[in-house]
Design a protein around this motif. Structure first.
Motif, PDB file in Angstrom:
ATOM      1  N   PHE A   1      -5.125  -6.382  -0.507  1.00  0.00           N
ATOM      2  CA  PHE A   1      -6.141  -7.012  -1.345  1.00  0.00           C
ATOM      3  C   PHE A   1      -7.152  -6.002  -1.893  1.00  0.00           C
ATOM      4  O   PHE A   1      -7.534  -6.074  -3.060  1.00  0.00           O
ATOM      5  CB  PHE A   1      -6.852  -8.115  -0.568  1.00  0.00           C
ATOM      6  N   SER A   2      -7.575  -5.064  -1.066  1.00  0.00           N
ATOM      7  CA  SER A   2      -8.574  -4.099  -1.536  1.00  0.00           C
ATOM      8  C   SER A   2      -8.018  -3.183  -2.613  1.00  0.00           C
ATOM      9  O   SER A   2      -8.742  -2.784  -3.534  1.00  0.00           O
ATOM     10  CB  SER A   2      -9.104  -3.269  -0.362  1.00  0.00           C
ATOM     11  N   ASN A   3      -6.732  -2.849  -2.533  1.00  0.00           N
ATOM     12  CA  ASN A   3      -6.133  -1.959  -3.527  1.00  0.00           C
ATOM     13  C   ASN A   3      -6.019  -2.607  -4.896  1.00  0.00           C
ATOM     14  O   ASN A   3      -5.755  -1.932  -5.893  1.00  0.00           O
ATOM     15  CB  ASN A   3      -4.743  -1.505  -3.064  1.00  0.00           C
ATOM     16  N   ARG A   4      -6.193  -3.905  -4.979  1.00  0.00           N
ATOM     17  CA  ARG A   4      -6.163  -4.593  -6.267  1.00  0.00           C
ATOM     18  C   ARG A   4      -7.556  -4.782  -6.858  1.00  0.00           C
ATOM     19  O   ARG A   4      -7.704  -5.275  -7.969  1.00  0.00           O
ATOM     20  CB  ARG A   4      -5.425  -5.922  -6.110  1.00  0.00           C
ATOM     21  N   VAL A   5      -8.557  -4.381  -6.081  1.00  0.00           N
ATOM     22  CA  VAL A   5      -9.942  -4.450  -6.556  1.00  0.00           C
ATOM     23  C   VAL A   5     -10.539  -3.051  -6.661  1.00  0.00           C
ATOM     24  O   VAL A   5     -11.107  -2.672  -7.685  1.00  0.00           O
ATOM     25  CB  VAL A   5     -10.798  -5.320  -5.609  1.00  0.00           C
ATOM     26  N   ASP A   6     -10.371  -2.292  -5.583  1.00  0.00           N
ATOM     27  CA  ASP A   6     -10.909  -0.935  -5.527  1.00  0.00           C
ATOM     28  C   ASP A   6      -9.810   0.003  -5.021  1.00  0.00           C
ATOM     29  O   ASP A   6      -9.830   0.449  -3.877  1.00  0.00           O
ATOM     30  CB  ASP A   6     -12.122  -0.898  -4.587  1.00  0.00           C
TER      31      ASP A   6
ATOM     32  N   THR B   1       0.859  -1.176   0.000  1.00  0.00           N
ATOM     33  CA  THR B   1       0.000   0.000   0.000  1.00  0.00           C
ATOM     34  C   THR B   1       0.899   1.230   0.000  1.00  0.00           C
ATOM     35  O   THR B   1       2.119   1.129  -0.138  1.00  0.00           O
ATOM     36  CB  THR B   1      -0.941  -0.007   1.230  1.00  0.00           C
TER      37      THR B   1
ATOM     38  N   GLU C   1      -5.473  -6.170   4.503  1.00  0.00           N
ATOM     39  CA  GLU C   1      -6.734  -5.683   3.940  1.00  0.00           C
ATOM     40  C   GLU C   1      -6.474  -4.693   2.813  1.00  0.00           C
ATOM     41  O   GLU C   1      -7.106  -4.743   1.752  1.00  0.00           O
ATOM     42  CB  GLU C   1      -7.576  -5.024   5.039  1.00  0.00           C
ATOM     43  N   GLU C   2      -5.538  -3.775   3.047  1.00  0.00           N
ATOM     44  CA  GLU C   2      -5.216  -2.778   2.029  1.00  0.00           C
ATOM     45  C   GLU C   2      -4.588  -3.436   0.809  1.00  0.00           C
ATOM     46  O   GLU C   2      -4.862  -3.027  -0.329  1.00  0.00           O
ATOM     47  CB  GLU C   2      -4.274  -1.717   2.612  1.00  0.00           C
TER      48      GLU C   2
ATOM     49  N   LYS D   1      -6.810 -11.510   6.503  1.00  0.00           N
ATOM     50  CA  LYS D   1      -7.354 -10.169   6.303  1.00  0.00           C
ATOM     51  C   LYS D   1      -8.133  -9.664   7.517  1.00  0.00           C
ATOM     52  O   LYS D   1      -8.301  -8.455   7.691  1.00  0.00           O
ATOM     53  CB  LYS D   1      -8.283 -10.154   5.081  1.00  0.00           C
TER      54      LYS D   1
ATOM     55  N   SER E   1      -4.896  -4.506   8.977  1.00  0.00           N
ATOM     56  CA  SER E   1      -5.075  -3.388   8.048  1.00  0.00           C
ATOM     57  C   SER E   1      -4.162  -3.466   6.834  1.00  0.00           C
ATOM     58  O   SER E   1      -4.575  -3.147   5.710  1.00  0.00           O
ATOM     59  CB  SER E   1      -4.864  -2.055   8.778  1.00  0.00           C
TER      60      SER E   1
ATOM     61  N   GLU F   1      -7.197   3.010  -4.099  1.00  0.00           N
ATOM     62  CA  GLU F   1      -7.297   4.430  -3.756  1.00  0.00           C
ATOM     63  C   GLU F   1      -6.512   5.274  -4.754  1.00  0.00           C
ATOM     64  O   GLU F   1      -6.855   6.416  -5.022  1.00  0.00           O
ATOM     65  CB  GLU F   1      -6.775   4.657  -2.340  1.00  0.00           C
TER      66      GLU F   1
END
Length: 294
Positions: free
Chosen positions: A271-276, A223, A268-269, A261, A265, A278
């Motif tokens: 995996f989430s940064n590869r889908v949605d 991240t 979580e970041e 996850k 944090s 920032e």
């Protein structure tokens, strides 16, 4: 990232010029690799294993130091900070960046494996019942960090990107060494951005490693975070180093626990940064190519 790339260009040039034989040994500059191993869950372990935690932690630090000395001749222990041990080693030639990074990751995973399997406790001078208890607990583990800095000693005028080595005399025959500077601060900032069995590396170290096609595949951008006082508080890439050959040939994407996850944090970041994301998706999926392009 323009300013950072310009700084790295200057940094690379300084590295090329450093560590050469000089007649003037009073004032010198060197490139130093700093690396640390930090015990995970040490506070919880001290509470649960309240009669034997000190034997385990002291033994762990001594064995880590022994492994570092064996695999990385020339490395010195700088300090022990609570449940963390920090080492330094000078960079003499370009290949050292690659060799030492691998060795640090190898040492990390050797001890993570020993602690998880319980073999680490076999040599401790404790009773069989105490050993059995320690092996069943599986509470403590290790995490690691590595960063680099251009360090000057005895210099009269600081140059850009310099850090300082200061020697303090406590009494006759005794003293301590302190390192001061922005790169040192950055190292202590990034080492907080890792976790159990992971190794975080600085942007500068990643930049150098990325010049090798094989090593760039070991660089994983988790991240981006604003680190106090670093890059004028602009977003800094949090980078984890992972070489499958030291972890049973398990690729980074497959190395997460099924529930990792939850309440974590950083994961979580990741995996989430590869889908949605920032930021632009390229900053995560292809970020190492974008940022480290030369």
């Amino acid at each position: 990232m323009v300013e950072e790339k310009q700084a790295l260009g200057k940094y690379s040039k300084l590295i090329e010029d450093l560590n050469e034989e000089r007649e003037d040994i009073i004032a010198r500059r060197s490139v130093e690799l700093f690396f640390s191993f930090d015990i995970v869950n040490s506070s919880a372990y001290k509470t649960i294993n309240y009669t034997g935690w000190y034997k385990v932690i002291i033994s762990l630090f001594k064995k880590i130091q022994g492994n570092v000395t064996k695999l990385m001749p020339g490395a010195e222990m700088w300090r022990v900070l609570g449940d963390e041990i920090v080492f330094i080693i000078p960079i003499k030639e370009n290949k050292d960046f690659f060799v030492y990074t691998d060795k640090i990751f190898e040492i990390l995973n050797n001890f993570v494996y020993q602690l998880n399997e319980g073999t680490f406790f076999d040599d401790l001078q404790v009773t069989d019942d105490e050993k059995s208890l320690m092996k069943m607990q599986k509470i403590i583990s290790l995490k690691a960090a590595a960063w680099i800095a251009i360090v000057g000693e005895g210099i009269e005028k600081l140059e850009q990107y310099d850090n300082l080595l200061e020697r303090y005399k406590l009494r006759e025959g005794y003293g301590l060494i302190e390192f001061l500077g922005n790169d040192i601060d950055a190292g202590f900032r990034i080492k907080k951005e890792t976790q159990n069995r992971r190794m975080v590396i600085s942007f500068e170290l990643a930049y150098i490693l990325a010049k090798d096609t094989d090593y760039i595949n070991n660089i994983n951008i988790i991240t981006y975070k604003s680190l106090k006082g670093i890059w004028q508080n602009r977003l800094y890439p949090i980078i984890w180093y992972h070489d499958p050959k030291y972890v049973g040939n398990v690729r980074f994407e497959e190395s997460f626990f099924y529930d990792e996850k939850e309440g974590n944090s950083l994961v979580e970041e990741y995996f989430s940064n590869r889908v949605d994301p920032e930021l632009k998706i390229e900053m995560y999926k292809n970020g190492k190519r974008l940022i480290f392009s030369r």
